[in-house]
Enzyme design. Sequence first.
Site, PDB file in Angstrom:
ATOM      1  N   GLY A  81      11.740  -0.462   1.057  1.00 40.40           N
ATOM      2  CA  GLY A  81      10.536  -0.264   1.648  1.00 40.40           C
ATOM      3  C   GLY A  81       9.922   0.385   1.413  1.00 40.40           C
ATOM      4  O   GLY A  81       9.254   0.037   0.072  1.00 40.40           O
TER       5      GLY A  81
ATOM      6  N   GLY B  29       6.638   1.948   0.152  1.00 39.77           N
ATOM      7  CA  GLY B  29       6.367   3.015   0.060  1.00 39.77           C
ATOM      8  C   GLY B  29       5.295   3.102   0.007  1.00 39.77           C
ATOM      9  O   GLY B  29       5.050   4.721  -0.577  1.00 39.77           O
ATOM     10  N   ARG B  30       3.964   2.349  -0.594  1.00 39.61           N
ATOM     11  CA  ARG B  30       2.910   2.816  -1.430  1.00 39.61           C
ATOM     12  C   ARG B  30       1.887   1.489   0.309  1.00 39.61           C
ATOM     13  O   ARG B  30       1.110   1.748  -0.346  1.00 39.61           O
ATOM     14  CB  ARG B  30       2.988   2.922  -2.611  1.00 39.61           C
ATOM     15  CG  ARG B  30       1.389   2.841  -2.633  1.00 39.61           C
ATOM     16  CD  ARG B  30       1.119   2.848  -4.576  1.00 39.61           C
ATOM     17  NE  ARG B  30       2.107   1.622  -5.252  1.00 39.61           N
ATOM     18  CZ  ARG B  30       2.985   2.090  -6.432  1.00 39.61           C
ATOM     19  NH1 ARG B  30       2.562   3.104  -6.501  1.00 39.61           N
ATOM     20  NH2 ARG B  30       3.721   0.827  -7.032  1.00 39.61           N
TER      21      ARG B  30
ATOM     22  N   LYS C 226      -2.626  -0.925   0.923  1.00 35.12           N
ATOM     23  CA  LYS C 226      -1.823  -0.397  -0.367  1.00 35.12           C
ATOM     24  C   LYS C 226      -2.297   0.968  -0.816  1.00 35.12           C
ATOM     25  O   LYS C 226      -3.564   0.756  -0.995  1.00 35.12           O
ATOM     26  CB  LYS C 226      -1.627  -1.595  -1.278  1.00 35.12           C
ATOM     27  CG  LYS C 226      -0.667  -0.637  -2.533  1.00 35.12           C
ATOM     28  CD  LYS C 226      -0.582  -2.590  -3.605  1.00 35.12           C
ATOM     29  CE  LYS C 226       0.827  -1.904  -4.680  1.00 35.12           C
ATOM     30  NZ  LYS C 226       0.750  -3.013  -5.576  1.00 35.12           N
TER      31      LYS C 226
ATOM     32  N   ASP D 241       3.720   9.866  -3.785  1.00 33.27           N
ATOM     33  CA  ASP D 241       3.214   9.695  -3.414  1.00 33.27           C
ATOM     34  C   ASP D 241       2.515   9.081  -2.752  1.00 33.27           C
ATOM     35  O   ASP D 241       1.884   9.297  -1.762  1.00 33.27           O
ATOM     36  CB  ASP D 241       1.666  10.898  -4.268  1.00 33.27           C
ATOM     37  CG  ASP D 241       2.082   9.601  -5.090  1.00 33.27           C
ATOM     38  OD1 ASP D 241       1.499   8.828  -5.129  1.00 33.27           O
ATOM     39  OD2 ASP D 241       0.744   9.979  -6.039  1.00 33.27           O
TER      40      ASP D 241
ATOM     41  N   ARG E 132      -4.315  -5.060   2.479  1.00 30.75           N
ATOM     42  CA  ARG E 132      -3.796  -6.568   1.809  1.00 30.75           C
ATOM     43  C   ARG E 132      -3.636  -7.246   3.082  1.00 30.75           C
ATOM     44  O   ARG E 132      -3.482  -7.127   3.812  1.00 30.75           O
ATOM     45  CB  ARG E 132      -3.021  -6.794   1.148  1.00 30.75           C
ATOM     46  CG  ARG E 132      -2.754  -5.456   0.457  1.00 30.75           C
ATOM     47  CD  ARG E 132      -1.862  -5.547  -0.444  1.00 30.75           C
ATOM     48  NE  ARG E 132      -0.503  -5.736  -0.498  1.00 30.75           N
ATOM     49  CZ  ARG E 132       0.938  -5.481  -0.932  1.00 30.75           C
ATOM     50  NH1 ARG E 132       0.649  -5.412  -2.094  1.00 30.75           N
ATOM     51  NH2 ARG E 132       1.990  -5.156  -0.699  1.00 30.75           N
TER      52      ARG E 132
ATOM     53  N   ASP F  36      12.686  -7.782  -3.350  1.00 29.72           N
ATOM     54  CA  ASP F  36      11.772  -7.346  -2.346  1.00 29.72           C
ATOM     55  C   ASP F  36      10.735  -7.338  -2.909  1.00 29.72           C
ATOM     56  O   ASP F  36       9.539  -7.312  -1.838  1.00 29.72           O
ATOM     57  CB  ASP F  36      11.846  -5.505  -2.908  1.00 29.72           C
ATOM     58  CG  ASP F  36      11.753  -5.510  -3.754  1.00 29.72           C
ATOM     59  OD1 ASP F  36      12.503  -5.631  -5.041  1.00 29.72           O
ATOM     60  OD2 ASP F  36      10.816  -4.363  -4.129  1.00 29.72           O
TER      61      ASP F  36
ATOM     62  N   ASP G 193       2.658  -8.712  -4.094  1.00 34.94           N
ATOM     63  CA  ASP G 193       3.079  -7.471  -5.148  1.00 34.94           C
ATOM     64  C   ASP G 193       2.410  -7.670  -6.304  1.00 34.94           C
ATOM     65  O   ASP G 193       3.201  -8.377  -6.837  1.00 34.94           O
ATOM     66  CB  ASP G 193       4.410  -7.174  -4.840  1.00 34.94           C
ATOM     67  CG  ASP G 193       4.608  -6.230  -3.597  1.00 34.94           C
ATOM     68  OD1 ASP G 193       3.465  -5.729  -2.670  1.00 34.94           O
ATOM     69  OD2 ASP G 193       6.229  -6.723  -3.266  1.00 34.94           O
TER      70      ASP G 193
END
Length: 554
Positions: A100, A102-103, A122, A134, A192, A269, A279
């Site tokens: 998922g 996460g950032r 992001k 975090d 992004r 992913d 990414d």
Amino acid sequence: MRLHIDPTFTKELPADPIIQNTRRQVEKACFSYVTPRVPSAPSLAHVSKEMAKTLGLSEDDLASQRFLHMVTGATVLEDTTPYAMCYGGHQFGHWAGQLGDGRAINLTEVTHQNKRWALQLKGAGATPYSRTADGLAVLRSSVREHLCSEAMYHLGVPTTRSLSLSLSGDKVLRDMLYDGNADYEKGAIVCRVAPSFIRFGNFEIFASRQDTETLKTLVDYTIRHFYPQYEGGTKENYVGFFNEVVQNTLEMIVHWQRVGFVHGVMNTDNMSILGLTIDYGPYGWLEGYDPGWTPNTTDRQNKRYRFGNQPQIGLWNLLQLANALFPLIEDAAPLEAILQTYHTEYPKKYIAMMREKLGLQLALEADIQLITDLEKNLQASETDMTIFFRNLAQISKEESTDVKNSFFAFGEAEVHTERSRSAKAETESHTKHIEVPTKSLKAAFYKPEEIAGTIRSDWETWFTAYQKRLSQERLSDEERTVQMNRVNPKYVLRNYISQLVIDEANKDNYELLEEIHNLLKHPYDEQPAYEHWFAKRPEWARNKVGCSMLSCSS
């Protein structure tokens, strides 16, 4: 600031009913609602004005407080509900379960001039998918993503885009090399942009849980908005959709190989369902032409995601997507046939691409051996891929030309003493002695003295064959040079250039960032004012952190 907000993902797909932002497994939902973390002292470091214009934003909009607050997560836009996507993925060949966003936090979708764009931050805070992380990002990785997104676009490589790079004003603790020496770095946020950030993993997670209902809902949504020619919900439509994704992915990877780009983390992913490069973590461009090179320190031992293996990994990832779609099709034969097409089509597309790089318009059977021999020679001694192919366009096809001598004495490399105006003392000490090639092919070699004996003989044989091959083409040397320069970039975002920008940005100096951003908007042009960036990696950067291999830490 006027944006035409038109969210579809949150309106048409099932949401996580739990509102609390706690780490958890999210079932039967495509996303979770999340509010970005409010930064302590947000500031704008750089904006891609070109991307802003594409979204319908004006210069006044970019200067507004509302824009700053939007791209840093300081304020949630009215009529929007930010969210994080739920997906899974295969990481380094192994199923990792739920991953998922996460950032990343998706702000909303906007439309402008009949095009749809999703805006995503992001580094704007934790989500239910952050696990133990975090959800934040640091300046060094954010600079790299911001620059590379736009660089790839102008190279003609399918990619997500970057609207802005901002500082949060917060410090973020990171172990840059995963060696136990964590330190605080400047926090940053990238805004992004892409038509969609849906990945292979979005479909894999539901197939792995045997949640066919949600899987079908997501596939139908994706087709409706991005592959409408396959609407209808039939097995034939789903097969057609998969075939289109395969072709888009294949095209993207051929572009990667053309410009010497290595993604570094081709997990499922990190694979866009639209065939976009997505990414930007530990990526890199080939310095020496080495098919076995990977920029990812995590992949140093097995080199799964090395340059030469990217086409095979693309196929492997598509196989995982086929497995995820299988519950909707229940027939392996058409999926296997499509994957076989990738297997047979890639070599053909690769040879066609290499012909373009070599300036060959006719398709002759002998070209395959010519390309094979070239690749062998390029690996025999450390050879800069970008410089070699760019300067190759200067070779004459005239039989009277002494190709052997022209190769080894076709203009010696110069030492360029012009320093980047925006770089200060420390950066200047690195850039002032960068070797700058003229039109020399010799300038592409890191150690020209190694071109001796058998290696030199092999090169002489190859150039004689290449010159003979060129004589069969109709284009003049001048026409061929123009054609070759359209596919062989002069400027790419080398890791050492990124690191110089990062070093300056850490000192609150963004002039070099602006210079490189402008340079990379015209990678196929000569740009004499920026000639000093058309250079091999300096020796000081060979093993410097951030200039060769990188970790996934951001």
